[in-house]
Scaffold this motif. Structure first.
Motif, short mmCIF file in Angstrom:
data_model
loop_
_atom_site.label_atom_id
_atom_site.label_comp_id
_atom_site.label_asym_id
_atom_site.label_seq_id
_atom_site.Cartn_x
_atom_site.Cartn_y
_atom_site.Cartn_z
N GLN B 97 0.84 -1.20 0.00
CA GLN B 97 0.00 0.00 0.00
C GLN B 97 0.88 1.25 0.00
OE1 GLN B 97 -2.23 -0.59 3.62
NE2 GLN B 97 -3.96 -1.48 2.53
N THR B 98 0.44 2.24 -0.78
CA THR B 98 1.13 3.52 -0.73
C THR B 98 0.11 4.62 -0.42
OG1 THR B 98 0.84 3.85 -3.11
CG2 THR B 98 2.86 2.79 -2.41
N PHE B 99 0.61 5.72 0.12
CA PHE B 99 -0.31 6.74 0.63
C PHE B 99 0.02 8.12 0.08
CE2 PHE B 99 -0.09 3.27 3.58
CZ PHE B 99 -1.43 3.01 3.81
N LEU B 100 -0.98 8.96 0.08
CA LEU B 100 -0.85 10.30 -0.46
C LEU B 100 0.13 11.12 0.37
CD1 LEU B 100 -2.23 11.97 -2.71
CD2 LEU B 100 -3.72 12.91 -0.96
N ARG B 102 3.19 10.72 1.10
CA ARG B 102 4.02 9.97 2.03
C ARG B 102 5.13 9.27 1.28
NH1 ARG B 102 3.55 8.46 7.72
NH2 ARG B 102 2.04 9.98 8.47
N ARG B 106 3.48 0.52 2.98
CA ARG B 106 3.09 -0.53 3.89
C ARG B 106 3.12 -1.87 3.18
NH1 ARG B 106 -0.89 2.19 7.68
NH2 ARG B 106 -2.64 1.26 6.61
#
Lengths: 151, 151
Positions: B97-100, B102, B106
């Motif tokens: 998972q990647t996040f805005l 950031r 994960r």
DNA sequence: GATGAAAAATCTGTGAC
DNA sequence: GTCACAGATTTTTCATC
């Protein structure tokens, strides 16, 4: 418990869950009936739990996924269970994770857009019991691949 | 784009992806052929992406799931993509998972036991490029439910 | 115990209406 | 949209190893 033929069947099934039993059987070097029986046996043993729909939520208008790390009150003994039961009642909470030795919980929330997310957040998430603190991350991409695990 | 009948079909399909098209059609109040054609249309439109195998990994000896938050080097421009490409090559990494906004990622790692996890961690995870920092959490439970989302 | 062959029931996918 | 149909698939039965 499982022999090599079963593992092979399982691997083919995993990489192509839509294929017919006869197809998987043939790839594993079995007749359709034999393969079907093995798959059925693994189904009954609970090893194969069935199949899950893969739906393109973005195409249906659910464009926003947010991951929340929620810290819970450390005081109350039942806080954990009460919180989890309540969280499960929110339809937009599509995943709940708990961790060893932690009093916080991870929720994934799926919403149509940011306005919809804010509404869910205020009306449903903040209404959950025993929340001490919240950290939110907006998901950009999620890649799934458990197809290659060595059996 | 989708009418109520489509949505109903989709909902039935989602709650029972193994059911036959004829079955889903009947529940939606259609003949088998009509239901099948609607489902096929949603498949072609990419709304229904197919079906995914649900396998009980614990029953197959994969008892340990660990969630890693990995912070990446902020300096290098290509760090993100290089890291993601390398992470995708590790079979035991079942989710990314990647996040805005950031620079951390994960990963979910599935292993047979703690010894196996430690081996994966040292040999495969720590070998990934551009890692600045790692935080690991051992997963206790993971509840999935995207069945109830209002369509 | 396991298998393959064959038969019956069901489902898929297409065509006609 | 329904109905009918041929072909494929699932699921059972049976003989066999």
């Amino acid at each position: 418990m499982l022999d090599d033929v079963d593992r092979r069947l399982l691997r083919y099934f995993q990489s192509d869950p839509g294929a017919s039993a006869a197809d998987l059987a043939e790839r594993a070097g079995l007749s359709g009936a034999a393969g079907w029986r093995r798959l059925e046996r693994m189904r009954e043993a609970g090893i194969i739990r069935g199949v899950e729909a893969r739906i393109d939520w973005a195409a249906l208008g659910y464009a926003v996924e947010v991951s929340l790390r929620i810290a819970l009150d450390k005081g109350e003994a039942r806080a954990f269970d009460t919180f989890l039961a309540a969280a499960r009642e929110v339809p937009e909470v599509i995943e709940i994770q708990t961790f060893l030795g932690r009093v916080d919980v991870r929720l994934s929330v799926l919403a149509r857009d940011m306005a919809h997310y804010q509404q869910i957040y205020r009306d449903r998430i903040l209404a959950l019991p025993h929340i001490a603190d919240i950290e939110a991350l907006m998901l950009v991409a999620r890649v799934h691949h458990d197809e290659a695990l060595p059996l």
